[in-house]
Each structure stands twice: as C-alpha cells, then as structure tokens.
Design a protein around this motif. Structure first.
Motif, PDB file in Angstrom:
ATOM      1  N   ARG A 142       0.331  -0.858  -0.338  1.00 13.00           N
ATOM      2  CA  ARG A 142      -0.253  -0.754  -0.383  1.00 13.00           C
ATOM      3  C   ARG A 142       1.086   1.534  -0.052  1.00 13.00           C
ATOM      4  O   ARG A 142       1.784   1.339   0.970  1.00 13.00           O
ATOM      5  CB  ARG A 142      -1.420   0.081   0.937  1.00 13.00           C
ATOM      6  N   ALA A 143       0.637   1.821  -1.360  1.00  9.49           N
ATOM      7  CA  ALA A 143       1.424   3.339  -0.930  1.00  9.49           C
ATOM      8  C   ALA A 143       1.031   4.504  -0.841  1.00  9.49           C
ATOM      9  O   ALA A 143      -0.350   4.565  -1.002  1.00  9.49           O
ATOM     10  CB  ALA A 143       1.904   3.378  -2.829  1.00  9.49           C
TER      11      ALA A 143
ATOM     12  N   GLU B 286      -2.645  -1.186  -4.059  1.00 13.13           N
ATOM     13  CA  GLU B 286      -3.248  -0.172  -3.443  1.00 13.13           C
ATOM     14  C   GLU B 286      -2.961   1.133  -3.072  1.00 13.13           C
ATOM     15  O   GLU B 286      -1.422   1.230  -2.821  1.00 13.13           O
ATOM     16  CB  GLU B 286      -3.699  -0.584  -1.752  1.00 13.13           C
ATOM     17  N   VAL B 287      -3.559   2.441  -3.635  1.00 12.33           N
ATOM     18  CA  VAL B 287      -3.007   3.138  -3.315  1.00 12.33           C
ATOM     19  C   VAL B 287      -3.472   4.144  -1.891  1.00 12.33           C
ATOM     20  O   VAL B 287      -4.405   3.837  -2.793  1.00 12.33           O
ATOM     21  CB  VAL B 287      -2.418   4.501  -4.415  1.00 12.33           C
TER      22      VAL B 287
ATOM     23  N   ILE C  37      -3.434  -1.019 -10.547  1.00 10.62           N
ATOM     24  CA  ILE C  37      -4.132  -0.450  -9.653  1.00 10.62           C
ATOM     25  C   ILE C  37      -5.734  -0.880  -9.442  1.00 10.62           C
ATOM     26  O   ILE C  37      -6.486  -0.945  -9.939  1.00 10.62           O
ATOM     27  CB  ILE C  37      -3.851   0.919  -9.108  1.00 10.62           C
ATOM     28  N   ARG C  38      -5.140  -1.713  -8.251  1.00 12.27           N
ATOM     29  CA  ARG C  38      -6.744  -2.372  -7.434  1.00 12.27           C
ATOM     30  C   ARG C  38      -8.124  -1.899  -6.408  1.00 12.27           C
ATOM     31  O   ARG C  38      -8.535  -1.924  -6.283  1.00 12.27           O
ATOM     32  CB  ARG C  38      -6.725  -3.985  -7.160  1.00 12.27           C
ATOM     33  N   ARG C  39      -6.364  -1.103  -5.614  1.00 13.11           N
ATOM     34  CA  ARG C  39      -7.678  -0.675  -4.280  1.00 13.11           C
ATOM     35  C   ARG C  39      -7.166   1.386  -4.196  1.00 13.11           C
ATOM     36  O   ARG C  39      -6.278   1.391  -4.403  1.00 13.11           O
ATOM     37  CB  ARG C  39      -6.779  -0.906  -3.419  1.00 13.11           C
ATOM     38  N   VAL C  40      -8.282   1.766  -3.946  1.00 17.71           N
ATOM     39  CA  VAL C  40      -7.857   3.463  -4.409  1.00 17.71           C
ATOM     40  C   VAL C  40      -8.533   3.998  -3.013  1.00 17.71           C
ATOM     41  O   VAL C  40      -9.571   3.832  -2.996  1.00 17.71           O
ATOM     42  CB  VAL C  40      -8.391   4.646  -5.574  1.00 17.71           C
TER      43      VAL C  40
END
Ligand code: SAM
Ligand code: SF4
Length: 503
Positions: free
Chosen positions: A212-213, A259-260, A293-296
């Motif tokens: 997660r970034a 995830e970001v 990207i899978r989650r924001v």
C-alpha cells in the motif's frame, strides 16, 4: 477502534498503515535489498527498488553502498501524514548517500518527526530530546522535524541547545540545502517558513509498506477550526499537480503496489494547479484507471467539501474503496459553530444521507472531540444522538486539548478533566455497542481481503477489506502476504472480524 484520548494512536490506527505494521528502520542486508520485519513472525526481504518511486535505483544503491554521508535514525510521532513525510525524508537522505539505521546509538544524524496536535504529544518531544542530550557530545547531529518544530521554532535551541536542525513540514523542500549546511559544519539550521505554495515532492520515497503506497496530494490547511494547530504548523493549503500524481501512481503500479491511499488534511478540498483542473472525484477515477491499481483510498475528507460527485465515483468504480472518513467533531450545531467547522448538524447529516443512498454500502468513520469549551450536557447528548443516527463503523474520539495560537485558547475551558474523561468513556461505550452489533451482522458474509500480516501462530493471517475492516483469518496456504483473497466471516468483535480463507 475507540481509542481514548491518544490522538497519535488514533491517527495511526485509522491509517491504512498502522504503527503496528510500521516497518522498523530498514536494515540493508545486501546491495539493493531492505530487510523488513513489519511486525511479523519472520523478516522478509524486499528489493529496495520496490520501496522507492521516481527513483534512479542504481543511483540510490551507489549512494547507500558508498555510505559517504554517515547514518541516520528517524523516529516518527503523529498522524499518517507525518508517517508519509518521514518516508519522503528517509528517501531524500538515502538518495544523498546516508544509510538508515535502527538505533540512535548507531546513527550520526538523529531526526525526530513530531506531532503537536494536542498538548501531551508536544510534551513527549521535549522529554525525548532530553534523552538525546548526551548524544550530541558523542558527535551526533540532532534534528527536530514536523509540527513541534514549526510551533516552537528557534525556542527549541533554547530549551534543547544540543539540537542543530529545526524544520517544519512546510519547509521540507529546503531539507537538502539544510543538510548541505550541516555537512559543511554549520551548527544551527532552521526551515520555518509557512508562506509557501510548493508541495514536498522527492525523487525518492522509502516506502514502509510493500503493498500500500501513500501519496500526499494536498498539503497544509485553509480551514480555520478554532481548536486546531494544523493551519499554523503545516501552512496554507497547496495541491500537487494531477499530472505529477498520476505519473507517480503509474510508477508505483509498475513497482508492484496495488493499493494507493491519497492523503491530505482535507483531501477532498484538492484543487488541481495544472491547466487540466481535475476535480477530486476525477482524480480518484483517474488513479483507479491506472493499470495494476486495485484499490484507491483517501483520507481525511472535510464535510463541507464532500460533494455528490465523490459518492458517484465510489458508486461507479469498485476500485475506489467503500470507506469514507468524515470527521464530524460534535453533534451540536452550536458547538460546531464555536469550532468554526463551517457546517451544521443537519448539513452534515445530508452528506451521510447521500452516502446511505448510494447503490453500494459505504463504511463511514469519524472523529469527535468531547469537552470543547462551553459544551453543555445537552450538547454532549446531541453528539450521542448523532452516533445513534449515523451508526458509524468506527470512531476516533478525543478530549479537547487547548493548543497555542488557536482561537479556542481564549474561550473559557472550565470543564474538569474528570468530566471530559467521563464524556469520552460514555461516548466510547456507546460506540463499542454500535460496532459490536454492526460487526455481528457481517458473520457469514464474504469479503475480499488484501493480506498484510502473518501471525506468529501457524496458518493465521490478517488483512483489510475495502471498507477498511481488519480481519484475522485462517488459511493453510504457505504464502499469502500482498495477495488478495476471499475470506468468509466466522466471528466478530467490536474492532475486528474473524474468518476462514474461502477458496
Ligand atoms: N483535517 C481533519 C479534519 O478536518 O477532520 C483532522 C485532522 S486532525 C490531525 C485529527 C483529529 O484530531 C481531528 O479530527 C480532531 O478530532 C482532533 N483534534 C485536533 N485538534 C484537537 C484538539 N485541540 N484537541 C483535541 N482533539 C483535537
Ligand atoms: Fe485542523 Fe480543521 Fe484543518 Fe482539519 S480542517 S486540519 S481540524 S483546521
């Protein structure tokens, strides 16, 4: 999680990147590889390349290997934004050839990234600096970064003359110059301006979390809540260009982050400075569109800038997580006015209704302050009734703490600490009941989980759902860290869920 008056714990716990998952200062085990514990049973190796972005990998490795400039120890207190600032400061130092070490004893440069959101947090800084006192005589350079640095400024040199560097978060872009001055033998350097329109962007960010970034998209704050030090310590609001944000997200995806989390004190007040003039909701959609990207996620949202297009973006794009942190602070319109929160109870409830009407359930969490100057028993009960009405998924609650420079400092704060403590306990008890009941209703349901922890107990893993619920689950798989799995909920407590890997 209901966490008493411990604001740092709260900020961390709510953050996608909780302190329990904080990577301890990285150990360089071989060229280009960071050895990272992440609070798990077994350390694992992560390529340095994966912890950085916008980086010339070979340059970093060259610098680190050369270790020309000595070693640094960096300790962080405070919120998620402080955590992420520290990731950027660490990246900056690594790219200049410093090496990160785990203890102050092993460091030539000791940095302390601080928080001053409430009194206790600020006091802690000076007691910690006291512990570092004799370190200077050992030839170490000691620096104070962050909100206490900004708030106390050069006073720190008087109270702790062994400190050489004082730099507020609005001046971090000056850090390279300040480091150069220190390296040249300068004994006292400061960066204390807040009149900046620049954001703190670095070529290298040493990210603590391998999946997660975090990305700050807006710094500072232009709201003027009467109790809050942030506008003084972090300076005016300034947004980062959408082109630069999207470029970094693409790089992160290439490095394997799925995830970001977009960060800002008022993340949804984002105002794109580029000609593209992307709205916050458009930026969310554009980040979600980046391949890989899978989650924001995004935090923290301010109710006044929480507009229908944000809910539409969540409805229309499943990659945007179904969780909104929308701090209310009080359920009483009179107290909200005194807090200068720019909305009434009714206006806040309209934002909640907007989310409850969405075609996808959205988890809602909040922050509440009890014992604000002049808060009556009736007004406190209005906050309790708001809890009943909204049925929050999680709550972070604080006793009011008077802070320097803030307008509420001049308001009469005659409530005894005992009474503030009683209100806090009543609020937390009520919320615990709400969470117990809500989580119990999830038993039997299936969720997608990003696996981020491995227990010391065999076959036990943990991770987060998109609604940011922590779930501990059993699986016979040998390696799940960083993967997305389906988990069926088998049990619930107020703060977390239990489950089984569903294949
Ligand atoms: N920007 C966010 C917002 O508008 O809600 C808040 C950021 S602040 C770092 C996190 C939380 O700290 C606030 O939501 C508030 O509940 C709490 N807080 C801030 N100042 C405080 C004070 N003087 N006393 C007690 N709690 C405080
Ligand atoms: Fe502080 Fe209010 Fe700004 Fe949040 S919106 S950082 S509480 S001044």
């Amino acid at each position: 999680m209901v966490d008493g008056d411990n604001i740092e714990a709260v900020c961390r716990a709510f953050s996608a990147h909780s302190r329990t998952r904080r990577c301890p200062p990285a150990r360089q085990s071989k060229a280009g590889v960071i050895n990272c514990d992440l609070g798990m049973s077994k350390p694992f190796d992560i390529e340095l390349e994966r912890l950085t972005s916008q980086a010339s990998y070979s340059e970093i490795v060259r610098g680190v290997a050369a270790g020309q400039r000595g070693t640094f120890f960096l300790e962080t207190f405070g919120c998620q934004m402080n955590d992420h600032d520290s990731e950027k400061v660490a990246g900056l130092l690594l790219s200049r050839g410093y090496q990160q070490v785990e203890t102050p004893e092993a460091a030539s440069l000791i940095l302390y990234n601080t928080c001053s959101i409430r009194e206790k947090a600020a006091q802690k800084v000076f007691s910690r600096l006291g512990e570092y006192r004799e370190k200077q005589s050992e030839g170490k350079v000691i620096g104070v970064l962050g909100c206490v640095a900004q708030q106390e400024g050069e006073e720190i040199f008087k109270r702790a003359p062994w400190v050489s560097l004082v730099c507020g978060s609005a001046s971090y872009r000056k850090l390279p110059d300040m480091l150069t001055q220190l390296e040249a033998g300068n004994q006292r350097v400061t960066g204390l301006d807040t009149d900046t329109d620049a954001t703190f962007e670095t070529e290298v960010t040493r990210r603590d979390n391998p999946w997660r970034a975090y990305l700050t998209i807006i710094e500072g704050c232009d709201k003027a809540c009467s109790y809050c030090v942030v506008p003084f310590t972090r300076g005016p609001e300034r947004s980062r260009g959408s082109d630069s944000i999207l470029k970094e997200v693409r790089q992160l995806a290439e490095l394997g982050y799925s995830e970001v989390q977009l960060l800002g004190q008022t993340v949804n007040s984002y105002a794109d400075p580029t000609p593209r003039k992307m709205r916050f909701s458009e930026l969310l959609l554009a980040v979600a569109d980046v391949q890989g990207i899978r989650r924001v996620r995004f935090t923290t949202s301010h109710p006044s800038d929480f507009t229908p297009d944000i809910v539409e973006a969540i409805e229309g794009q499943p990659k945007i997580c179904d969780h909104v942190h929308l701090p209310v602070q009080s359920g009483s319109t009179r107290v909200l006015r005194a807090m200068q929160r720019t909305y009434s109870r009714e206006e806040y409830l309209e934002k909640i209704a907007m989310m409850r009407d969405a075609n996808r359930p959205i988890a809602i969490t909040t922050d509440i302050i009890v014992g604000f100057p002049g808060e009556t028993e009736f007004e406190f009960e209005e906050t309790l009734s708001l809890l009943e009405e909204v049925q929050y998924d999680n709550l972070f609650s604080f006793k009011y703490s008077p802070r320097p420079n803030t307008p509420s400092l001049s308001m009469s704060d005659s409530m005894l600490e005992e009474e503030k403590g009683r209100r806090l306990a009543v609020l937390q008890d009520r919320q615990r009941e709400i969470q117990s009941a809500k989580n119990a209703r999830l038993v039997g349901k299936r969720f997608e989980v990003l696996v981020s922890g491995k227990s010391r107990r065999e076959n036990q893993w943990s991770g987060y759902t998109t609604s940011h619920r922590m779930i501990n689950f059993a699986s016979q798989e040998r390696e799940l860290l960083g993967t997305y799995v389906q988990v069926r909920v088998t049990g619930a407590s107020p703060n977390s869920l239990l489950g089984d890997h569903a294949v």
